[in-house]
Design a protein around this motif. Structure first.
Motif, PDB file in Angstrom:
ATOM      1  N   GLN A 142       0.825  -1.216   0.000  1.00 47.08           N
ATOM      2  CA  GLN A 142       0.000   0.000   0.000  1.00 47.08           C
ATOM      3  C   GLN A 142       0.856   1.263   0.000  1.00 47.08           C
ATOM      4  O   GLN A 142       0.562   2.211  -0.716  1.00 47.08           O
ATOM      5  N   SER A 143       1.907   1.282   0.814  1.00 48.13           N
ATOM      6  CA  SER A 143       2.728   2.506   0.801  1.00 48.13           C
ATOM      7  C   SER A 143       3.431   2.679  -0.531  1.00 48.13           C
ATOM      8  O   SER A 143       3.643   3.810  -0.982  1.00 48.13           O
ATOM      9  N   LEU A 144       3.788   1.552  -1.166  1.00 47.18           N
ATOM     10  CA  LEU A 144       4.408   1.655  -2.493  1.00 47.18           C
ATOM     11  C   LEU A 144       3.433   2.284  -3.493  1.00 47.18           C
ATOM     12  O   LEU A 144       3.801   3.178  -4.253  1.00 47.18           O
ATOM     13  N   GLN A 145       2.189   1.824  -3.465  1.00 45.38           N
ATOM     14  CA  GLN A 145       1.187   2.394  -4.385  1.00 45.38           C
ATOM     15  C   GLN A 145       1.102   3.913  -4.204  1.00 45.38           C
ATOM     16  O   GLN A 145       0.995   4.656  -5.171  1.00 45.38           O
ATOM     17  N   ILE A 146       1.160   4.345  -2.951  1.00 49.67           N
ATOM     18  CA  ILE A 146       1.060   5.786  -2.697  1.00 49.67           C
ATOM     19  C   ILE A 146       2.314   6.513  -3.170  1.00 49.67           C
ATOM     20  O   ILE A 146       2.235   7.529  -3.845  1.00 49.67           O
ATOM     21  N   SER A 147       3.481   5.948  -2.878  1.00 50.57           N
ATOM     22  CA  SER A 147       4.676   6.691  -3.303  1.00 50.57           C
ATOM     23  C   SER A 147       4.820   6.722  -4.820  1.00 50.57           C
ATOM     24  O   SER A 147       5.395   7.663  -5.359  1.00 50.57           O
ATOM     25  N   LEU A 148       4.260   5.722  -5.495  1.00 54.83           N
ATOM     26  CA  LEU A 148       4.346   5.742  -6.962  1.00 54.83           C
ATOM     27  C   LEU A 148       3.448   6.828  -7.576  1.00 54.83           C
ATOM     28  O   LEU A 148       3.486   7.069  -8.782  1.00 54.83           O
ATOM     29  N   GLN A 149       2.641   7.490  -6.760  1.00 59.48           N
ATOM     30  CA  GLN A 149       1.868   8.644  -7.237  1.00 59.48           C
ATOM     31  C   GLN A 149       2.695   9.926  -7.188  1.00 59.48           C
ATOM     32  O   GLN A 149       2.256  10.965  -7.638  1.00 59.48           O
ATOM     33  N   LYS A 150       3.856   9.852  -6.529  1.00 56.40           N
ATOM     34  CA  LYS A 150       4.654  11.065  -6.335  1.00 56.40           C
ATOM     35  C   LYS A 150       5.689  11.186  -7.453  1.00 56.40           C
ATOM     36  O   LYS A 150       6.502  10.291  -7.657  1.00 56.40           O
ATOM     37  N   ASN A 151       5.659  12.312  -8.122  1.00 52.03           N
ATOM     38  CA  ASN A 151       6.555  12.490  -9.266  1.00 52.03           C
ATOM     39  C   ASN A 151       8.026  12.433  -8.876  1.00 52.03           C
ATOM     40  O   ASN A 151       8.854  11.907  -9.615  1.00 52.03           O
ATOM     41  N   VAL A 153       9.343  10.711  -6.515  1.00 50.32           N
ATOM     42  CA  VAL A 153       9.702   9.309  -6.288  1.00 50.32           C
ATOM     43  C   VAL A 153       9.906   8.590  -7.624  1.00 50.32           C
ATOM     44  O   VAL A 153      10.882   7.859  -7.815  1.00 50.32           O
ATOM     45  N   LEU A 154       8.999   8.853  -8.561  1.00 54.45           N
ATOM     46  CA  LEU A 154       9.123   8.207  -9.880  1.00 54.45           C
ATOM     47  C   LEU A 154      10.429   8.609 -10.563  1.00 54.45           C
ATOM     48  O   LEU A 154      11.122   7.774 -11.146  1.00 54.45           O
ATOM     49  N   ALA A 155      10.765   9.885 -10.470  1.00 54.90           N
ATOM     50  CA  ALA A 155      11.992  10.351 -11.119  1.00 54.90           C
ATOM     51  C   ALA A 155      13.215   9.715 -10.467  1.00 54.90           C
ATOM     52  O   ALA A 155      14.159   9.308 -11.145  1.00 54.90           O
ATOM     53  N   ARG A 156      13.172   9.606  -9.131  1.00 55.19           N
ATOM     54  CA  ARG A 156      14.308   8.992  -8.429  1.00 55.19           C
ATOM     55  C   ARG A 156      14.445   7.521  -8.813  1.00 55.19           C
ATOM     56  O   ARG A 156      15.541   7.007  -9.014  1.00 55.19           O
ATOM     57  N   ARG A 157      13.314   6.837  -8.928  1.00 49.74           N
ATOM     58  CA  ARG A 157      13.372   5.423  -9.331  1.00 49.74           C
ATOM     59  C   ARG A 157      13.965   5.264 -10.726  1.00 49.74           C
ATOM     60  O   ARG A 157      14.768   4.359 -10.972  1.00 49.74           O
ATOM     61  N   THR A 171      18.081  -2.146  -7.767  1.00 49.63           N
ATOM     62  CA  THR A 171      16.958  -3.081  -7.658  1.00 49.63           C
ATOM     63  C   THR A 171      15.849  -2.454  -6.830  1.00 49.63           C
ATOM     64  O   THR A 171      16.042  -2.164  -5.657  1.00 49.63           O
ATOM     65  N   LEU A 172      14.690  -2.230  -7.463  1.00 44.37           N
ATOM     66  CA  LEU A 172      13.640  -1.482  -6.777  1.00 44.37           C
ATOM     67  C   LEU A 172      12.428  -2.355  -6.516  1.00 44.37           C
ATOM     68  O   LEU A 172      12.114  -3.252  -7.295  1.00 44.37           O
ATOM     69  N   PRO A 173      11.712  -2.069  -5.425  1.00 47.46           N
ATOM     70  CA  PRO A 173      10.527  -2.874  -5.123  1.00 47.46           C
ATOM     71  C   PRO A 173       9.380  -2.598  -6.090  1.00 47.46           C
ATOM     72  O   PRO A 173       9.191  -1.476  -6.549  1.00 47.46           O
ATOM     73  N   THR A 174       8.644  -3.646  -6.419  1.00 44.69           N
ATOM     74  CA  THR A 174       7.384  -3.506  -7.141  1.00 44.69           C
ATOM     75  C   THR A 174       6.389  -4.396  -6.408  1.00 44.69           C
ATOM     76  O   THR A 174       6.788  -5.212  -5.580  1.00 44.69           O
TER      77      THR A 174
ATOM     78  N   ASN B 133       0.180  18.995  -5.593  1.00 41.40           N
ATOM     79  CA  ASN B 133       0.769  18.021  -6.508  1.00 41.40           C
ATOM     80  C   ASN B 133       1.228  16.773  -5.749  1.00 41.40           C
ATOM     81  O   ASN B 133       2.160  16.110  -6.150  1.00 41.40           O
ATOM     82  N   GLN B 134       0.606  16.483  -4.605  1.00 41.92           N
ATOM     83  CA  GLN B 134       1.020  15.410  -3.704  1.00 41.92           C
ATOM     84  C   GLN B 134      -0.205  14.571  -3.383  1.00 41.92           C
ATOM     85  O   GLN B 134      -1.251  15.145  -3.074  1.00 41.92           O
ATOM     86  N   PRO B 135      -0.109  13.254  -3.405  1.00 45.23           N
ATOM     87  CA  PRO B 135      -1.262  12.478  -2.946  1.00 45.23           C
ATOM     88  C   PRO B 135      -1.610  12.844  -1.492  1.00 45.23           C
ATOM     89  O   PRO B 135      -0.722  12.929  -0.659  1.00 45.23           O
ATOM     90  N   TYR B 136      -2.876  13.079  -1.231  1.00 44.43           N
ATOM     91  CA  TYR B 136      -3.402  13.490   0.086  1.00 44.43           C
ATOM     92  C   TYR B 136      -2.899  14.875   0.525  1.00 44.43           C
ATOM     93  O   TYR B 136      -3.117  15.280   1.663  1.00 44.43           O
TER      94      TYR B 136
END
Lengths: 425, 417
Positions: A142-151, A153-157, A171-174, B133-136
């Motif tokens: 669940q926390s992964l799903q939320i962080s994947l909404q953050k731009n 975080v996506l850019a860092r990944r 190696t990143l979690p999915t 621009n942030q979830p929640y």
């Protein structure tokens, strides 16, 4: 009449002395470092383990192991561990970084005897209960799903995946990786990694004779190695792209920008000078990037650059979140600032500001005994000694515009950096 | 225990000094008694925007940051609904530089158009980055106006909307400064490797000629007691549902503040806490759950927030939270459980005394509330709380009529489900 226009006279920033720990080495291979201080009611024990991987592409298991350390042993359930730790006002914190897994406990001095037996049990008898593992994985997903909404975080990944690919660091979690984790793998990893011969124990606080003897008995004598230590130390880094990758997200207000590449780490003699140049470039509030992109243009709330020190490599990275309409312009300003460092001589005024700032920060970073431990660990894990801080101070003192330019030319090259934008560009 | 001395300049500036010679650093912390609660409803976000402008140069010093950095110092600031707090850390032998910089911007800012122009943009980007621009990110933009109807706590420090910040005018900036940034509305704490005598001399030298400014009275509109449950449903592009329940609780200075704070600790502090144990671990209904107090000066919010697992609806999630809250009202807690959260307070207070900056901020905050001496009695006040107190306050606090619930629904999940 008071002259308010002239600054008070600058006084040279003092040097400092680091606390050198007392070292103990036990027959089981455990090394302990004791930072003794008489005037503190808190005491910290940090058990630090080098990360050992089942396989290079299974690095995701290591942080899971770290989190599972407080989730149950042969003797104690997860709840019993939590109840006891909380009752004594202690803090039990598994921590994970790219190269190390650690288990830290802070406790009031008067309760050391209540808390240490739990640590002993965890290190020797963890069972990684399936039900607790399921809970952890479910919550991580669940926390992964939320962080994947953050731009950002996506850019860092994207950055880690490209620049550090084919290694543990990339190696990143999915969700599907989380789903595939088996209890047995975590148990194998526990047996490989959580062993006295793979452990450095850092203790800070009032360490008296009774605590010393508890350490000796619990961790020096009663703790046995489970397996032969497997230290695979050859990491190969692949070439990475220097393209600009754009991950379009149509409805965003800001784009996350990240650039970066591999560089030297702390073991290289140029590292202190590189840190100096990085500070000037993007490492503090008064950096070139902040002055230009935030304080002059107002494109962003924050922009910065950072040098990461890893055991097997170093990396440099630049990150910001900026208005979508100024994303392209921000990229070209970053490029421009790198070119200025490479092509122009930095003024003596700028150099002296960064020098004094960094000396002040170094002095200020030594606040309590706990920060002396951190300073020691940083060099110890790079295979260096506290002499490093002397040479670091010497570099700060002597660096000049020629050296700044030379370092910039050798270590900062916009064309060679991987670049990613999540948002619009 | 933090030892300190206090003196006051003729212009009304209060100065506290805490000596700690185990460090080579000094902290200068200045708290101005102004926050988002002092803004007008048409010009929200102003206290925070103003904080940014305080770094845009003062009357005699065009650049605030560089002179500080070049003596080895750094600074930052934060704005809350109640206060604006500025702090400097620097090597103690360069202490005077901090006095020079802070006194000049208390005397007068430079008020340049360029600074206002740029900082308006920077704050708008901050608004987007943290809230839009942030979830929640917009939860507090919605929960505050649900819980407060009249009190200015109904808007967040960043402001109600971007437009308010875009519209800020130089004349507003000047008026704000005149009213709030005066010696009598400020508390300065100097801590670390300093002596009382040198701080006295430096304070006189740099701050005594600043005009004291006018005193003012605060007339902050207060909410009437809430009498019925409030609810709001939001749909947003987030992957996971979330629920937020806010209750009106004790003011910071009320004796029941400590009891209320301990209730939040019983519910969610540490892995042994009630909500975490029951809802995350034993019954596996939530991935995250938390309870906390806002700690604001006026009528506080006590908040319970959680993210239920995929198979749990928001209505069910709400019911499970209430089950736990009801237990505090129907059963007297055991002494041992209460002792547990008190022990945690004791160790947390020890941590807060490791850093001169934390010590300085705490002294300033308690001096603003009432008097800095109170800080040293905090642990005692927590220790006096009884199981009966917990029971009594839970019954008053944790009622439907006193609650505002925000149901934060995932759009994406609906499509899947």
């Amino acid at each position: 009449m008071l002259d308010r226009t002239t600054a008070p006279t600058f006084k040279t920033i003092k040097s400092f002395t680091l606390v050198e720990p007392e070292r103990l080495e036990f027959a089981n291979g455990l090394k302990a470092f004791i930072f003794n201080t008489s005037d503190l009611d808190l005491i910290k024990f940090e058990f630090t383990f080098d990360n050992i991987l089942l396989k290079e592409n299974q690095a995701i298991l290591n942080p899971i192991l770290s989190s599972m350390l407080k989730e149950g042993t042969i003797e104690l359930t997860s709840k019993e561990i939590a109840d006891t730790i909380d009752f004594y006002g202690a803090y039990l914190m598994p921590e994970y970084s790219f190269d190390h897994t650690s288990l830290t406990v802070y406790t009031m001095h008067k309760y050391v005897g209540k808390v240490l037996p739990i640590l002993k049990d965890i290190l020797q008898n963890s069972i990684i209960p399936q039900v607790e593992l399921d809970t952890l994985i479910r919550n991580n997903k669940q926390s992964l799903q939320i962080s994947l909404q953050k731009n950002d975080v996506l850019a860092r990944r994207e950055f880690y995946k490209e620049v550090l690919k084919d290694t543990r660091y990339g190696t990143l979690p999915t969700e599907s990786i989380y789903d595939s984790i088996k209890q047995q793998e975590i148990i194998s990893l526990y047996r490989k990694q959580i062993q006295p011969s793979n452990c450095n124990l850092f203790i800070a606080g009032k360490v008296d004779a009774s605590i010393q003897s508890m350490i000796t008995i619990f961790f020096g004598e009663e703790w046995q190695n489970t397996e032969v230590l497997d230290k695979n130390n050859n990491l190969v880094f692949s070439a990475y792209s220097s393209d600009l990758v754009v991950k379009e997200k149509p409805e965003v207000l800001q784009s996350a920008i990240r650039l970066g590449g591999l560089t030297i780490n702390r073991t290289h003699p140029d590292f202190p000078a590189l840190q100096f140049v990085n500070t000037l470039f993007g490492g503090f509030f008064g950096s070139r990037l902040m002055k230009n992109i935030r304080e002059e243009k107002g494109f962003t709330y924050s922009i910065g650059s950072y040098i990461g020190n890893l055991k097997h490599t170093g990396f440099v990275t630049i990150a910001s979140e900026v208005g979508v309409d100024v994303t392209k312009q921000t990229l070209s300003e970053i490029q421009k600032e790198i070119e200025i460092l490479r092509q122009e001589k930095t003024s003596e005024e700028d150099i002296s500001l960064v020098r004094n700032y960094m000396q002040g920060m170094l002095l200020g970073s030594l606040e309590s005994i706990f920060s002396h431990v951190d300073k020691f660990k940083s060099v110890y894990f790079s295979g260096l000694t506290s002499d490093y801080y002397n040479s670091y101070s010497e570099v700060l003192k002597n660096i000049d515009s020629d050296q700044v330019q030379d370092i910039a030319i050798r270590y900062l090259d916009y064309d060679k950096l991987f670049k990613v934008v999540v948002g619009k560009a | 225990m933090i030892n300190f001395n206090r003196f006051k300049l003729d212009n009304g500036l209060t100065v506290l000094v805490h000596e700690d010679h185990t460090t080579a650093m000094a902290v200068v912390n200045i708290l101005y008694k102004v926050g988002a609660r002092d803004e007008s409803p048409e010009k929200t976000g102003f206290a925070h925007l103003f904080e940014h402008l305080m770094f845009g140069g003062s009357i005699n010093i065009p650049n605030y940051d560089a002179p500080l950095q070049s003596v080895g110092g750094e600074n930052n600031a934060f704005t809350s609904n109640d206060i604006t707090n500025y702090y400097i850390t620097l090597p103690s032998n360069n202490l005077e530089t901090a006095f020079w910089l802070e006194s000049d911007r208390m005397l007068s800012l430079a008020f340049t158009d360029q600074s206002l122009e740029v900082q308006r943009q920077v704050v708008c980007e901050e608004f987007k980055q943290r809230y839009l621009n942030q979830p929640y990110g917009d939860v507090w933009l919605k929960l505050r106006p649900l819980a407060y109807k009249k009190h200015p706590y109904r808007w967040a420090t960043i402001g109600k909307e971007l437009q308010h910040i875009e519209d800020a005018k130089m004349e507003d900036v000047k008026a704000f400064f005149q009213k709030f940034y005066t010696p009598q509305n400020a508390i300065m704490v100097v801590a670390g490797d300093v002596t009382l005598d040198e701080v006295k001399v430096l304070s006189e030298k740099w701050f005594s000629d600043i005009p004291s400014g006018n005193s003012f009275e605060r007339n902050i509109p207060q909410d009437a007691k809430q009498t019925e449950a409030r609810k709001e449903w939001v749909e947003s592009d987030v992957p996971v549902d979330a629920i937020y329940i806010a209750f009106h609780g004790a003011d910071r200075l009320s004796p029941d503040y400590y009891t209320t704070d301990l209730i939040s600790d019983l519910l969610s502090r540490g892995s042994s806490s009630r909500l975490y144990r029951s809802l995350v671990k034993e019954n596996q209904l939530f991935s995250e759950i938390n309870a906390y107090m806002m700690g604001s000066i006026d009528t506080n919010l006590f908040v319970v927030e959680g993210k239920p697992l995929e198979n749990v609806s928001l209505e069910e999630a709400e019911k499970y939270i209430w089950n736990e809250l009801e237990k505090l009202k129907s059963e007297l807690i055991q002494e041992e459980e209460l002792q547990k959260v008190k022990n945690k307070i004791e160790s947390t207070m020890l941590f807060a005394e490791l850093s001169i900056l934390d010590k300085a901020m705490n002294l300033a905050f308690f001096e603003m509330l009432n008097k800095a001496e109170d800080y040293n009695h905090e642990v005692n006040k927590y220790n006096l709380v009884t199981p009966e107190d917990i029971h009594r306050v839970s019954i008053e606090l944790l009622t439907k009529e006193n609650s505002s619930t925000l149901y934060y629904k995932s759009k994406t999940r609906e499509h899947v489900g």
